[in-house]
Design a protein around this motif. Structure first.
Motif, PDB file in Angstrom:
ATOM      1  N   GLN A  16       0.888  -1.214  -0.112  1.00 31.90           N
ATOM      2  CA  GLN A  16       0.099   0.149  -0.006  1.00 31.90           C
ATOM      3  C   GLN A  16       0.778   1.305  -0.084  1.00 31.90           C
ATOM      4  O   GLN A  16       0.643   2.281  -0.672  1.00 31.90           O
ATOM      5  CB  GLN A  16      -0.997  -0.125   1.182  1.00 31.90           C
ATOM      6  N   VAL A  37      -1.182 -11.276  -8.989  1.00 29.80           N
ATOM      7  CA  VAL A  37      -2.332 -10.252  -8.582  1.00 29.80           C
ATOM      8  C   VAL A  37      -3.283 -10.839  -9.173  1.00 29.80           C
ATOM      9  O   VAL A  37      -3.682 -10.852 -10.560  1.00 29.80           O
ATOM     10  CB  VAL A  37      -1.833  -8.943  -9.159  1.00 29.80           C
ATOM     11  N   GLU A  38      -4.465 -10.653  -8.534  1.00 33.04           N
ATOM     12  CA  GLU A  38      -6.055 -11.070  -8.835  1.00 33.04           C
ATOM     13  C   GLU A  38      -6.589  -9.765  -8.424  1.00 33.04           C
ATOM     14  O   GLU A  38      -6.898  -9.897  -7.160  1.00 33.04           O
ATOM     15  CB  GLU A  38      -6.297 -12.410  -8.463  1.00 33.04           C
ATOM     16  N   ASP A  39      -6.880  -8.702  -9.132  1.00 34.32           N
ATOM     17  CA  ASP A  39      -7.341  -7.491  -8.821  1.00 34.32           C
ATOM     18  C   ASP A  39      -8.417  -6.875  -9.892  1.00 34.32           C
ATOM     19  O   ASP A  39      -7.960  -6.195 -10.603  1.00 34.32           O
ATOM     20  CB  ASP A  39      -6.317  -6.584  -8.195  1.00 34.32           C
ATOM     21  N   PRO A  40      -9.657  -7.207  -9.707  1.00 28.22           N
ATOM     22  CA  PRO A  40     -10.597  -8.204  -8.926  1.00 28.22           C
ATOM     23  C   PRO A  40     -10.212  -9.482  -9.379  1.00 28.22           C
ATOM     24  O   PRO A  40      -9.711  -9.729 -10.472  1.00 28.22           O
ATOM     25  CB  PRO A  40     -11.760  -7.656  -9.024  1.00 28.22           C
ATOM     26  N   PHE A 108      -9.507  -7.331   0.878  1.00 33.31           N
ATOM     27  CA  PHE A 108      -8.078  -7.337  -0.120  1.00 33.31           C
ATOM     28  C   PHE A 108      -6.987  -8.286   0.741  1.00 33.31           C
ATOM     29  O   PHE A 108      -6.692  -7.880   1.865  1.00 33.31           O
ATOM     30  CB  PHE A 108      -7.872  -5.948  -0.182  1.00 33.31           C
ATOM     31  N   TYR A 110      -3.289 -10.483   0.975  1.00 33.79           N
ATOM     32  CA  TYR A 110      -1.903 -10.862   0.834  1.00 33.79           C
ATOM     33  C   TYR A 110      -1.717 -11.945   1.494  1.00 33.79           C
ATOM     34  O   TYR A 110      -1.631 -12.289   2.542  1.00 33.79           O
ATOM     35  CB  TYR A 110      -1.391  -9.629   1.224  1.00 33.79           C
ATOM     36  N   LEU A 121      -1.819 -11.539  -4.175  1.00 39.95           N
ATOM     37  CA  LEU A 121      -2.417 -10.222  -3.938  1.00 39.95           C
ATOM     38  C   LEU A 121      -3.940 -10.606  -4.631  1.00 39.95           C
ATOM     39  O   LEU A 121      -3.990 -10.632  -5.717  1.00 39.95           O
ATOM     40  CB  LEU A 121      -1.699  -9.065  -4.319  1.00 39.95           C
ATOM     41  N   ARG A 122      -5.005 -10.780  -3.766  1.00 39.80           N
ATOM     42  CA  ARG A 122      -6.277 -10.979  -4.191  1.00 39.80           C
ATOM     43  C   ARG A 122      -7.098  -9.893  -3.739  1.00 39.80           C
ATOM     44  O   ARG A 122      -7.243  -9.668  -2.464  1.00 39.80           O
ATOM     45  CB  ARG A 122      -6.662 -12.268  -3.812  1.00 39.80           C
ATOM     46  N   ALA A 123      -8.075  -9.447  -4.620  1.00 37.36           N
ATOM     47  CA  ALA A 123      -9.009  -8.331  -4.249  1.00 37.36           C
ATOM     48  C   ALA A 123     -10.219  -8.816  -4.608  1.00 37.36           C
ATOM     49  O   ALA A 123     -10.776  -9.302  -5.756  1.00 37.36           O
ATOM     50  CB  ALA A 123      -8.629  -6.930  -5.044  1.00 37.36           C
ATOM     51  N   TRP A 125     -13.843  -7.499  -4.726  1.00 38.85           N
ATOM     52  CA  TRP A 125     -14.583  -6.226  -4.902  1.00 38.85           C
ATOM     53  C   TRP A 125     -15.344  -6.337  -6.441  1.00 38.85           C
ATOM     54  O   TRP A 125     -14.970  -7.200  -7.191  1.00 38.85           O
ATOM     55  CB  TRP A 125     -13.850  -4.984  -5.210  1.00 38.85           C
TER      56      TRP A 125
END
Length: 138
Positions: A16, A37-40, A108, A110, A121-123, A125
């Motif tokens: 962050q 990274v899976e965002d979203p 969110f 980690y 890192l997965r989000a 939303w």
């Protein structure tokens, strides 16, 4: 170890901080070589196939597509929960871009490897819900 010293929480907070500082190289250095990274999570405009962005080149491309294009990003997290090798932050990521502010409310996460590098890192939303929050800010 105290909750503040949890390695996944430390990695999440460092991630962050690097995003807020707009420091791509510092952010990329936080990831394991096979990090994702899976965002979203799932298919989105950032990831049409929903497979995530795995490895240094793909994660760097995600930065260029999703983070670098914003004017500002704020992490408005109310709490975090660390368990095992993961942490989940709850709250809102507020992005400003093109004169609009968009709030992505969610969870969110980690996950770190044994070296403390971000393995995932997965989000969680919802794109449509976030887009419904868009307001003009200029």
């Amino acid at each position: 170890m105290s909750a503040a010293e949890h390695p996944a929480r430390a990695a999440g907070l460092a991630s962050q901080a690097a995003v807020r500082a707009r420091d791509k190289n510092a952010w990329l250095a936080l990831f394991a070589a096979d990090g994702i990274v899976e965002d979203p999570i799932g298919p989105s405009g950032f990831d049409p196939e929903g497979k995530g962005h795995r490895g240094p080149e793909a994660i760097a491309a995600f930065w260029d597509m999703a983070i670098a294009k914003t004017d500002d990003i704020e992490f408005l997290f109310g709490d975090s929960f660390a368990c095992g090798d993961e942490v989940a932050f709850t709250g809102t990521i507020r992005s400003t871009l093109g004169g609009h502010r968009i709030d992505a409310d969610g969870v969110f996460t980690y996950r770190v490897d044994a070296a403390g590098k971000i393995a995932a890192l997965r989000a969680f939303w919802e794109v449509d819900r976030a887009m419904g929050t868009a307001v003009r800010v200029d």
